[in-house]
Design a protein around this motif. Structure first.
Motif, PDB file in Angstrom:
ATOM      1  N   ILE A   1       0.846  -1.202   0.000  1.00  0.00           N
ATOM      2  CA  ILE A   1       0.000   0.000   0.000  1.00  0.00           C
ATOM      3  C   ILE A   1       0.872   1.240   0.000  1.00  0.00           C
ATOM      4  CG2 ILE A   1      -1.578   1.380   1.412  1.00  0.00           C
ATOM      5  CD1 ILE A   1      -2.939  -1.210   2.261  1.00  0.00           C
ATOM      6  N   TYR A   2       1.891   1.253   0.852  1.00  0.00           N
ATOM      7  CA  TYR A   2       2.766   2.423   0.930  1.00  0.00           C
ATOM      8  C   TYR A   2       3.691   2.520  -0.278  1.00  0.00           C
ATOM      9  CZ  TYR A   2       1.263   3.818   5.558  1.00  0.00           C
ATOM     10  OH  TYR A   2       0.520   4.286   6.619  1.00  0.00           O
ATOM     11  N   VAL A   3       3.953   1.413  -0.947  1.00  0.00           N
ATOM     12  CA  VAL A   3       4.700   1.485  -2.211  1.00  0.00           C
ATOM     13  C   VAL A   3       3.894   2.270  -3.245  1.00  0.00           C
ATOM     14  CG1 VAL A   3       5.468   0.112  -4.193  1.00  0.00           C
ATOM     15  CG2 VAL A   3       6.141  -0.560  -1.889  1.00  0.00           C
ATOM     16  N   CYS A   4       2.601   1.974  -3.337  1.00  0.00           N
ATOM     17  CA  CYS A   4       1.731   2.718  -4.256  1.00  0.00           C
ATOM     18  C   CYS A   4       1.673   4.197  -3.878  1.00  0.00           C
ATOM     19  CB  CYS A   4       0.326   2.118  -4.255  1.00  0.00           C
ATOM     20  SG  CYS A   4       0.224   0.426  -4.871  1.00  0.00           S
ATOM     21  N   LEU A   5       1.522   4.478  -2.579  1.00  0.00           N
ATOM     22  CA  LEU A   5       1.480   5.868  -2.133  1.00  0.00           C
ATOM     23  C   LEU A   5       2.813   6.563  -2.393  1.00  0.00           C
ATOM     24  CD1 LEU A   5      -0.400   5.443   1.277  1.00  0.00           C
ATOM     25  CD2 LEU A   5      -1.296   6.497  -0.794  1.00  0.00           C
ATOM     26  N   GLY A   6       3.909   5.891  -2.090  1.00  0.00           N
ATOM     27  CA  GLY A   6       5.220   6.491  -2.293  1.00  0.00           C
ATOM     28  C   GLY A   6       5.517   6.768  -3.753  1.00  0.00           C
ATOM     29  N   LEU A   7       5.143   5.853  -4.632  1.00  0.00           N
ATOM     30  CA  LEU A   7       5.381   6.075  -6.062  1.00  0.00           C
ATOM     31  C   LEU A   7       4.519   7.215  -6.588  1.00  0.00           C
ATOM     32  CD1 LEU A   7       5.640   2.384  -7.323  1.00  0.00           C
ATOM     33  CD2 LEU A   7       7.484   4.056  -7.138  1.00  0.00           C
ATOM     34  N   GLY A   8       3.301   7.337  -6.079  1.00  0.00           N
ATOM     35  CA  GLY A   8       2.465   8.461  -6.496  1.00  0.00           C
ATOM     36  C   GLY A   8       3.040   9.788  -6.033  1.00  0.00           C
TER      37      GLY A   8
ATOM     38  N   PHE B   1      -0.958  -6.915  -7.499  1.00  0.00           N
ATOM     39  CA  PHE B   1      -1.330  -6.567  -8.872  1.00  0.00           C
ATOM     40  C   PHE B   1      -1.416  -5.054  -9.045  1.00  0.00           C
ATOM     41  CE2 PHE B   1      -4.861  -5.477 -11.749  1.00  0.00           C
ATOM     42  CZ  PHE B   1      -4.332  -5.939 -12.949  1.00  0.00           C
ATOM     43  N   ILE B   2      -2.035  -4.371  -8.089  1.00  0.00           N
ATOM     44  CA  ILE B   2      -2.140  -2.907  -8.162  1.00  0.00           C
ATOM     45  C   ILE B   2      -0.757  -2.265  -8.097  1.00  0.00           C
ATOM     46  CG2 ILE B   2      -3.059  -0.862  -7.003  1.00  0.00           C
ATOM     47  CD1 ILE B   2      -5.405  -2.578  -6.055  1.00  0.00           C
ATOM     48  N   ALA B   3       0.110  -2.790  -7.221  1.00  0.00           N
ATOM     49  CA  ALA B   3       1.458  -2.220  -7.084  1.00  0.00           C
ATOM     50  C   ALA B   3       2.271  -2.418  -8.356  1.00  0.00           C
ATOM     51  CB  ALA B   3       2.171  -2.856  -5.888  1.00  0.00           C
TER      52      ALA B   3
ATOM     53  N   ALA C   1       3.379   1.922 -14.634  1.00  0.00           N
ATOM     54  CA  ALA C   1       2.878   3.231 -15.074  1.00  0.00           C
ATOM     55  C   ALA C   1       3.858   4.348 -14.717  1.00  0.00           C
ATOM     56  CB  ALA C   1       1.508   3.498 -14.452  1.00  0.00           C
ATOM     57  N   VAL C   2       4.380   4.322 -13.484  1.00  0.00           N
ATOM     58  CA  VAL C   2       5.326   5.370 -13.067  1.00  0.00           C
ATOM     59  C   VAL C   2       6.619   5.264 -13.862  1.00  0.00           C
ATOM     60  CG1 VAL C   2       6.693   6.240 -11.118  1.00  0.00           C
ATOM     61  CG2 VAL C   2       4.310   5.569 -10.782  1.00  0.00           C
TER      62      VAL C   2
ATOM     63  N   GLY D   1      -5.425   7.221  -4.961  1.00  0.00           N
ATOM     64  CA  GLY D   1      -6.822   6.790  -4.997  1.00  0.00           C
ATOM     65  C   GLY D   1      -6.953   5.288  -5.098  1.00  0.00           C
ATOM     66  N   PHE D   2      -6.102   4.654  -5.929  1.00  0.00           N
ATOM     67  CA  PHE D   2      -6.106   3.188  -6.018  1.00  0.00           C
ATOM     68  C   PHE D   2      -5.779   2.550  -4.670  1.00  0.00           C
ATOM     69  CE2 PHE D   2      -4.799   3.415 -10.777  1.00  0.00           C
ATOM     70  CZ  PHE D   2      -6.106   3.758 -11.104  1.00  0.00           C
ATOM     71  N   ALA D   3      -4.718   3.065  -4.027  1.00  0.00           N
ATOM     72  CA  ALA D   3      -4.326   2.517  -2.726  1.00  0.00           C
ATOM     73  C   ALA D   3      -5.430   2.718  -1.690  1.00  0.00           C
ATOM     74  CB  ALA D   3      -3.026   3.179  -2.259  1.00  0.00           C
ATOM     75  N   GLY D   4      -6.104   3.879  -1.733  1.00  0.00           N
ATOM     76  CA  GLY D   4      -7.183   4.134  -0.797  1.00  0.00           C
ATOM     77  C   GLY D   4      -8.357   3.197  -0.996  1.00  0.00           C
ATOM     78  N   ALA D   5      -8.700   2.903  -2.241  1.00  0.00           N
ATOM     79  CA  ALA D   5      -9.799   1.974  -2.509  1.00  0.00           C
ATOM     80  C   ALA D   5      -9.474   0.586  -1.980  1.00  0.00           C
ATOM     81  CB  ALA D   5     -10.076   1.919  -4.012  1.00  0.00           C
ATOM     82  N   PHE D   6      -8.229   0.152  -2.177  1.00  0.00           N
ATOM     83  CA  PHE D   6      -7.845  -1.161  -1.637  1.00  0.00           C
ATOM     84  C   PHE D   6      -7.881  -1.159  -0.116  1.00  0.00           C
ATOM     85  CE2 PHE D   6      -4.607  -3.872   0.239  1.00  0.00           C
ATOM     86  CZ  PHE D   6      -5.023  -5.114  -0.215  1.00  0.00           C
ATOM     87  N   PHE D   7      -7.400  -0.071   0.488  1.00  0.00           N
ATOM     88  CA  PHE D   7      -7.404   0.032   1.957  1.00  0.00           C
ATOM     89  C   PHE D   7      -8.826  -0.104   2.502  1.00  0.00           C
ATOM     90  CE2 PHE D   7      -7.972   2.794   5.671  1.00  0.00           C
ATOM     91  CZ  PHE D   7      -7.097   2.196   6.566  1.00  0.00           C
ATOM     92  N   ALA D   8      -9.785   0.547   1.847  1.00  0.00           N
ATOM     93  CA  ALA D   8     -11.172   0.471   2.303  1.00  0.00           C
ATOM     94  C   ALA D   8     -11.724  -0.941   2.152  1.00  0.00           C
ATOM     95  CB  ALA D   8     -12.025   1.469   1.519  1.00  0.00           C
TER      96      ALA D   8
END
Length: 406
Positions: free
Chosen positions: A119-126, A257-259, A265-266, A311-318
């Protein structure tokens, strides 16, 4: 030489005194009264360890380890040559294979930590797009994380929309929020930009906390659906079977998969014309504008692009927690993500991944130290930033400057 020697040892002594001043309030102030024995015992062990390190440092200054350093340099050089000879695709394939078999090698606790890291990998890359590539200091980045989480929560609870259909909607709404937050800040730089983004992040958190009709305020939203996955069932013929993700290891594969999609993408953005334009803005915005770069549009694009992955990471977190509340999206989370980017290396994708591992996984390794783990962790991070100020894995600059060419 003698003056420098005395200066180092005086600084060493002052540092030990400060260490005791920090430790005593943690260990010596108790409900029964003041105590010094426990503090002195721990301080003595740390002082002996620090003294040994200081002696090794003094021996190194005097050249005692020059022979060992030469041998180490030779081994390092040969290792780098061997690493360069290995095809990059092979290394990536090995890393992917290890990531895929990770759940089979660990238990539930390991799966849970791995989900947090990803999750934090996605946030950090964003955030790396905004801070590392475009050079825009954003202290309210966690607001986009909250927008993504609440988007999926509301769509799931009120409209029974599936996770996979809600995921792009969460990313789009986070991007819109990024444009709304980014637009007023585009003409600001430095400290002013940081203060304004911090204010916008707090505004979003307060809206989530006070809009009772939509977000249920501080009580949060519960009853969020889990992600659903279709699986090819060959027992009853070639049919698609739907099941809900319930186990932690299943959630691990979803966020993996999301990460992976986020990393690809990044990476593509980083090595595109847009990425080069972002780096030009980061190095010198005025010069980039004079060269024809539309700085206004590209800075807005940086905010929007970084917000999408949050936003992707937040949706997964929820979907994973099945409950969201404003307490999960505080300034401390923004500071944590920013620390990952700076620690790993701004603009570096592997660096951000290492930063997430360092700030999320390492505290779990030191959990058995209880009260001391965060003290040790903070000390290790401080030493790392002193030894490698550019980060654990600094970004490679494309090309060379004219003064670097012989």
């Amino acid at each position: 030489m003698i003056h420098e020697f005395k200066k180092r040892w005086v600084s060493f002594g002052i540092g030990l005194i400060w260490l005791f001043v920090i430790l005593w309030p943690l260990l010596g102030i108790k409900p029964e009264g003041l105590e010094f024995g426990t503090t002195f015992a721990l301080w003595g062990k740390l002082a002996v360890a620090a003294l040994c390190i200081m002696i090794v440092y003094e021996l190194n200054v005097r050249g005692v380890f020059d022979g060992a350093k030469k041998a180490g340099s030779a081994i390092t050089g040969s290792t780098r040559k061997a690493y360069a000879a290995i095809p990059q695709w092979l290394l990536l394939l090995i890393l992917l294979a290890l990531a895929l078999v990770f759940p089979s090698m660990t238990g539930r606790y390991g799966h849970d930590v791995a989900c947090n890291v990803l999750i934090y990998v996605c946030l950090g890359l964003g955030l790396n797009i905004v801070v590392g590539l475009a050079g825009l200091l954003d202290l309210g980045y966690i607001a986009f994380y909250g927008v993504g989480a609440y988007t999926y929560a509301l769509l799931s609870i009120h409209y029974q929309l599936s996770f996979w259909m809600s995921l792009p909607i969460a990313g789009c709404l986070a991007a819109i929020a990024g444009c709304i937050i980014g637009y007023p800040t585009l003409r600001m730089r430095g400290d002013y930009l940081a203060i304004v983004t911090l204010g916008f992040g707090e505004i979003v958190r307060l809206i989530l906390n006070n809009w009772m009709e939509l977000t249920n305020g501080p009580n949060g939203l519960s009853g969020i659906k889990r992600p659903g996955v279709y699986w090819l069932d060959m027992t009853n013929g070639w049919t698609l079977e739907h099941f809900w993700v319930k186990k932690v290891w299943m959630y691990y594969y979803v966020i993996l998969f999301i990460a992976i999609c986020t990393i690809i993408a990044v990476y593509r953005l980083n090595y595109s014309r847009i990425g080069r334009a972002w780096e030009a803005i980061r190095e010198d915005e005025t010069a980039a504008e004079l060269m024809g770069v539309n700085t206004f549009l590209l800075k807005l694009l940086a905010y929007a692009s970084g917000a999408v992955f949050a936003g992707f990471a937040g949706a997964f977190f929820a979907s994973r927690m099945r409950f969201v509340s404003p307490e999960s999206f505080t300034f401390l989370e923004s500071a944590m993500v920013l620390a990952m980017v700076v620690l790993g290396g701004m603009g570096s994708i592997p660096g951000v991944i290492l930063g997430a591992l360092a700030l999320i996984a390492l505290p779990e390794v030191f959990r058995e130290f209880d009260l001391y783990r965060m003290l040790v962790f903070g000390g290790v991070m401080t030493v790392m930033m002193l030894v490698r100020p550019k980060g654990l894995w600094p970004a490679k600059r494309v090309g060379r400057r004219s003064e670097e060419m012989d």
